[in-house]
Design a protein around this motif. Sequence first.
Motif, mmCIF file in Angstrom:
data_model
loop_
_atom_site.group_PDB
_atom_site.id
_atom_site.type_symbol
_atom_site.label_atom_id
_atom_site.label_comp_id
_atom_site.label_asym_id
_atom_site.label_seq_id
_atom_site.Cartn_x
_atom_site.Cartn_y
_atom_site.Cartn_z
ATOM 1 N N GLU A 194 90.234 -70.913 -3.321
ATOM 2 C CA GLU A 194 90.173 -71.341 -4.709
ATOM 3 C C GLU A 194 91.584 -71.565 -5.239
ATOM 4 O OE1 GLU A 194 86.367 -69.404 -6.815
ATOM 5 O OE2 GLU A 194 87.730 -67.912 -5.966
ATOM 6 N N ARG A 195 91.665 -72.350 -6.285
ATOM 7 C CA ARG A 195 92.967 -72.574 -6.915
ATOM 8 C C ARG A 195 92.796 -72.643 -8.430
ATOM 9 N NH1 ARG A 195 94.241 -78.787 -4.925
ATOM 10 N NH2 ARG A 195 92.523 -79.827 -5.988
ATOM 11 N N ILE A 196 93.855 -72.302 -9.126
ATOM 12 C CA ILE A 196 93.881 -72.339 -10.588
ATOM 13 C C ILE A 196 94.692 -73.556 -10.997
ATOM 14 C CG2 ILE A 196 94.620 -71.136 -12.671
ATOM 15 C CD1 ILE A 196 94.309 -68.504 -11.047
ATOM 16 N N VAL A 197 94.079 -74.425 -11.785
ATOM 17 C CA VAL A 197 94.738 -75.663 -12.215
ATOM 18 C C VAL A 197 94.986 -75.582 -13.720
ATOM 19 C CG1 VAL A 197 94.607 -78.173 -12.341
ATOM 20 C CG2 VAL A 197 93.619 -76.958 -10.373
ATOM 21 N N ILE A 239 98.797 -65.446 -4.214
ATOM 22 C CA ILE A 239 99.143 -66.861 -4.392
ATOM 23 C C ILE A 239 99.881 -67.352 -3.153
ATOM 24 C CG2 ILE A 239 100.526 -68.493 -5.746
ATOM 25 C CD1 ILE A 239 100.015 -66.775 -8.196
ATOM 26 N N THR A 240 99.409 -68.488 -2.610
ATOM 27 C CA THR A 240 100.042 -69.031 -1.404
ATOM 28 C C THR A 240 100.904 -70.253 -1.687
ATOM 29 O OG1 THR A 240 98.097 -70.423 -0.969
ATOM 30 C CG2 THR A 240 98.149 -68.226 0.053
ATOM 31 N N ASP A 241 100.597 -70.991 -2.750
ATOM 32 C CA ASP A 241 101.384 -72.188 -3.025
ATOM 33 C C ASP A 241 101.355 -72.463 -4.523
ATOM 34 O OD1 ASP A 241 102.988 -74.340 -2.604
ATOM 35 O OD2 ASP A 241 101.404 -75.664 -1.865
ATOM 36 N N LEU A 242 102.405 -73.126 -4.997
ATOM 37 C CA LEU A 242 102.557 -73.442 -6.411
ATOM 38 C C LEU A 242 103.185 -74.829 -6.503
ATOM 39 C CD1 LEU A 242 102.632 -72.586 -9.453
ATOM 40 C CD2 LEU A 242 104.879 -71.605 -8.989
ATOM 41 N N ARG A 243 102.499 -75.762 -7.203
ATOM 42 C CA ARG A 243 103.001 -77.125 -7.300
ATOM 43 C C ARG A 243 102.865 -77.648 -8.725
ATOM 44 N NH1 ARG A 243 99.492 -77.413 -3.235
ATOM 45 N NH2 ARG A 243 98.055 -78.768 -4.408
ATOM 46 N N ASP A 244 103.849 -78.431 -9.133
ATOM 47 C CA ASP A 244 103.777 -79.139 -10.401
ATOM 48 C C ASP A 244 103.407 -80.589 -10.108
ATOM 49 O OD1 ASP A 244 103.984 -80.203 -12.889
ATOM 50 O OD2 ASP A 244 106.098 -79.712 -13.209
ATOM 51 N N CYS A 246 95.370 -70.029 -4.314
ATOM 52 C CA CYS A 246 95.147 -68.614 -4.016
ATOM 53 C C CYS A 246 94.826 -68.417 -2.528
ATOM 54 C CB CYS A 246 94.000 -68.058 -4.865
ATOM 55 S SG CYS A 246 94.307 -68.168 -6.643
ATOM 56 N N LYS A 247 95.138 -67.228 -2.071
ATOM 57 C CA LYS A 247 94.833 -66.881 -0.684
ATOM 58 C C LYS A 247 93.325 -66.795 -0.489
ATOM 59 C CE LYS A 247 99.014 -64.083 0.003
ATOM 60 N NZ LYS A 247 99.532 -62.723 0.270
ATOM 61 N N ARG A 248 92.905 -67.005 0.762
ATOM 62 C CA ARG A 248 91.486 -66.844 1.086
ATOM 63 C C ARG A 248 91.112 -65.371 0.892
ATOM 64 N NH1 ARG A 248 89.676 -68.791 6.828
ATOM 65 N NH2 ARG A 248 90.336 -70.761 5.879
ATOM 66 N N GLY A 249 90.043 -65.144 0.153
ATOM 67 C CA GLY A 249 89.584 -63.782 -0.093
ATOM 68 C C GLY A 249 90.260 -63.109 -1.263
ATOM 69 N N ALA A 250 91.245 -63.764 -1.880
ATOM 70 C CA ALA A 250 91.923 -63.167 -3.028
ATOM 71 C C ALA A 250 90.971 -63.116 -4.222
ATOM 72 C CB ALA A 250 93.173 -63.960 -3.386
ATOM 73 N N ASN A 251 91.126 -62.100 -5.030
ATOM 74 C CA ASN A 251 90.325 -61.975 -6.244
ATOM 75 C C ASN A 251 90.947 -62.862 -7.325
ATOM 76 O OD1 ASN A 251 89.064 -61.167 -8.656
ATOM 77 N ND2 ASN A 251 88.678 -59.117 -7.846
ATOM 78 N N VAL A 252 90.317 -63.997 -7.541
ATOM 79 C CA VAL A 252 90.888 -64.973 -8.466
ATOM 80 C C VAL A 252 90.954 -64.423 -9.886
ATOM 81 C CG1 VAL A 252 90.640 -67.299 -9.417
ATOM 82 C CG2 VAL A 252 90.055 -66.859 -7.037
ATOM 83 N N GLU A 253 89.996 -63.573 -10.253
ATOM 84 C CA GLU A 253 90.017 -63.001 -11.594
ATOM 85 C C GLU A 253 91.267 -62.161 -11.812
ATOM 86 O OE1 GLU A 253 87.965 -63.294 -14.315
ATOM 87 O OE2 GLU A 253 87.230 -64.995 -13.151
ATOM 88 N N VAL A 254 91.659 -61.407 -10.795
ATOM 89 C CA VAL A 254 92.865 -60.585 -10.899
ATOM 90 C C VAL A 254 94.095 -61.478 -11.043
ATOM 91 C CG1 VAL A 254 94.338 -58.927 -9.702
ATOM 92 C CG2 VAL A 254 91.846 -58.665 -9.632
ATOM 93 N N VAL A 255 94.168 -62.528 -10.222
ATOM 94 C CA VAL A 255 95.302 -63.456 -10.297
ATOM 95 C C VAL A 255 95.349 -64.107 -11.671
ATOM 96 C CG1 VAL A 255 96.327 -65.541 -9.341
ATOM 97 C CG2 VAL A 255 95.229 -63.881 -7.816
ATOM 98 N N LYS A 256 94.198 -64.528 -12.147
ATOM 99 C CA LYS A 256 94.128 -65.195 -13.455
ATOM 100 C C LYS A 256 94.608 -64.263 -14.568
ATOM 101 C CE LYS A 256 90.245 -65.446 -15.613
ATOM 102 N NZ LYS A 256 88.834 -65.749 -15.948
ATOM 103 N N ASN A 257 94.155 -63.013 -14.545
ATOM 104 C CA ASN A 257 94.559 -62.066 -15.582
ATOM 105 C C ASN A 257 96.050 -61.758 -15.522
ATOM 106 O OD1 ASN A 257 91.965 -61.900 -16.611
ATOM 107 N ND2 ASN A 257 91.400 -60.167 -15.311
#
Length: 830
Positions: free
Chosen positions: A264-267, A296-301, A314-325
């Motif tokens: 998953e990724r956050i846009v 987080i594995t990569d960040l791009r503008d 996000c990394k595979r299996g990472a908790n996206v909710e935690v990253v988002k918060n």
Amino acid sequence: MSSEVPDPTDIEAASIESVRIEDEMEQSYIDYAMSVIAGRALPDVRDGLKPVHRRILYAMHELGVSSGSSHRKSSSIVGETMGDYHPHGDSAIYDTLVRMAQDFSMRYPLVDGQGNFGSMDGDPAAAPRYTEARMAPVAEELLEDIDKDTVDFSANYDDRLQEPDVLPAAFPNLLVNGSSGIAVGMSTNIPPHNLSEVIDATIELIDDPDATVEDLMDHIKGPDFPTGANIVGRDAVYSAYKTGRGRVRVRAEFEVEEWKNGRERIVVTELPFQENKARLVERIAEDVTEGELEGITDLRDESDRDGVRIVIECKRGANVEVVKNKLLESHLEKTFGIINLALVDGQPQVLSLKETLEEYVDHRREVVRRRSEYDLAEAEDRAHILEGRLKAVENAEDVVELIRDSEDRSAAKTNLQEAYEFSEEQAQHIVRMQLGSLTSMEAAEIESEYEEVQAEIERLTEILESESELLSVIKDELREIKDEYGDERRTSIIEDEGTVTHEDLIPEEEVVVVMTEDDYVKRMPIDDFDPQGRGGKGIIGADVKDDDRVSTVFRANTHDYLLCFTNQGQVYQLKTYEIPEMGRTARGKSAVNILDLDPGEDITAIVDTDAFGDDEYVTMVTRNGYVKRTAGEEFDNIRSTGIIAADLEEGDELVDVEVTDGSTDLVIATEGGMTIRFDEDEVRAMGRNARGVNGIKLTDGDAVAGLVATDEADGRALLTVTRNGYGKRTPLSEYRTQSRYGKGLIDIKTDDRNGPVATVKAVAADDHLVMMSERGQIVRTRVDEISTVGRNTMGVIVMDVEDGDAVASVDVLPAGSVAEANERADADAN
């Protein structure tokens, strides 16, 4: 005589005054502070401008650099401003010019720039010799009528020229574009707002001087930043509008997307106001490198001219909710401190929302009064001249003879004044008239112009003598500005979990809520959609992405509690006002910020909890034909993460939900055009974790399309709508009652013309329908325009659906709601 120059130290002073150095320092510092406060750092409440902004715009006005002219080199504009009006450094003037041209700094830019004027990444503008500028059309509204003695002028810094103390300002620019500045011992930070909302609030205040801040907030929802994003919570906005000070949380707009290999990724697509995008990306990268941010594995503008796009993978299996918060805590949310400080009669004053608009209305009252006096004087002068011309035409032969017999022009003027009692101005004009002006056609034109001027004099006199007429002019001109420059809100206002909300700040109104399969959601006032005739295409109701489709449309009140049932059998609860309000052409906001939906989970049915009474049930039907009833009390106190509404078997989905009371009949309709009607009592009440019982036998390839709870006593008919936009009404008596789990009866033909059934509803003749297609077209129509026919018929076209599109959802606007909406509309019109 001595030629020596006297020593200046030997010259005796005329007088010497002793002062305490503390007093001199104090007075000098006060003089300096007031100079900075009044002459540099704070905006005037009337036009919302600081001196440097006002001088730049006035210099452009004097240079003729309007929106209709060609662009002029910025260095030329800066030079004229500095040389004539603003004796400060050219860099300060150019920086101000640049900011007025940046669409990410100004909600409504006042300068139309050409060239490199900087970016959200903090890149500076090109040198003024490379860029060009002219006034934006909306800036000309600030200067409108400045040549009609509408405002006071003062001498410029070297007494060569005159400059305006304030601009006429045809709209409340202080609120619309905001302002920020640091003076001595004080600062101001006024956020920008939506032009249409501010004008509506101003008109409300003119109509009702006793309107409260809460009343004005019915129109002004909150700040509207040029970069969009979200304001979290209304309480801080209310506090700022009430007291003039407050701190609002501004959150970036983002969504979680499924990506390849199950990752998953956050846009991020919108940033808080005044956020440096490049620096934000750097800070996130630094936190990832230092281990402060994990997963987080990569960040791009990936931003371009079309808008912001920051991709956080996000990394595979990472908790996206935690990253988002974590991102929200550190990077994607910031605080905007509101200090509504402006100059009122030259003195700094913190103002509430109402006080700010009152000061503006007083300013416009004075501008319109002075303009009307100026125009009246001009009209009276013109009428005086026309009266002289008319008298000259009536006595053309004698006037020509008198002028011809006079020695010179001066003598002719004197003779005319003595012979016909002309004034000096009239006589001067007549002796300059051409003989062609004495023809009968010219005389008719003079008479026509004279009548027009007299009518104008009467109108201007009425404005000056009647306060209500003067205010009516102000309102009409504000409406014209709104029609010309008004647009939709960019910033949404959302409620955060745990936030206490003043519900009285939220207007109670009927709205249409739209959801898409990709979980975009928004609400729109139902009054935005006027009823149309049957078979219309409708208008745009949502701008969906190419790979997305509208899934649900329903009506609700902003104060309603809604139970949102998903295809996976979960149910969530939210208030309607928690759904962002957006315009018709907007896509909507990601529902991930409102409901904690799982991947692949879609909203399929909405129930208004205001419909619940004692001993009522939530009755559900699944795509595979199962039906169940559960007591309404089991849906109290729903957690934010949702609760189970039905235990579905693998491959099944929840399709529709109705509120029943144990005495109705249930009608289940299938996509293949079949219906079955049976008594509600045939379905026993069961708990939330139950699967339910069989409701209808489905043929291969068929599936349930919808559920209706009704009986013949309520007088409603069964409405069936197909995906190709065809439909019909049929009396319920046409559907005989059967036992549960039968094949049912044929309801409507589902051939190539009609397509499969989209939904069924119970309707009364005076109800309205709100229908929406998968591509976002929406139409509102009256039920009585749809023919009443029997079962097993074709139906008529109810919505003109384009090729490749299909009816996605239909909701009923009951007759009572329609009547209330009409009453509100009539009240607003009066």
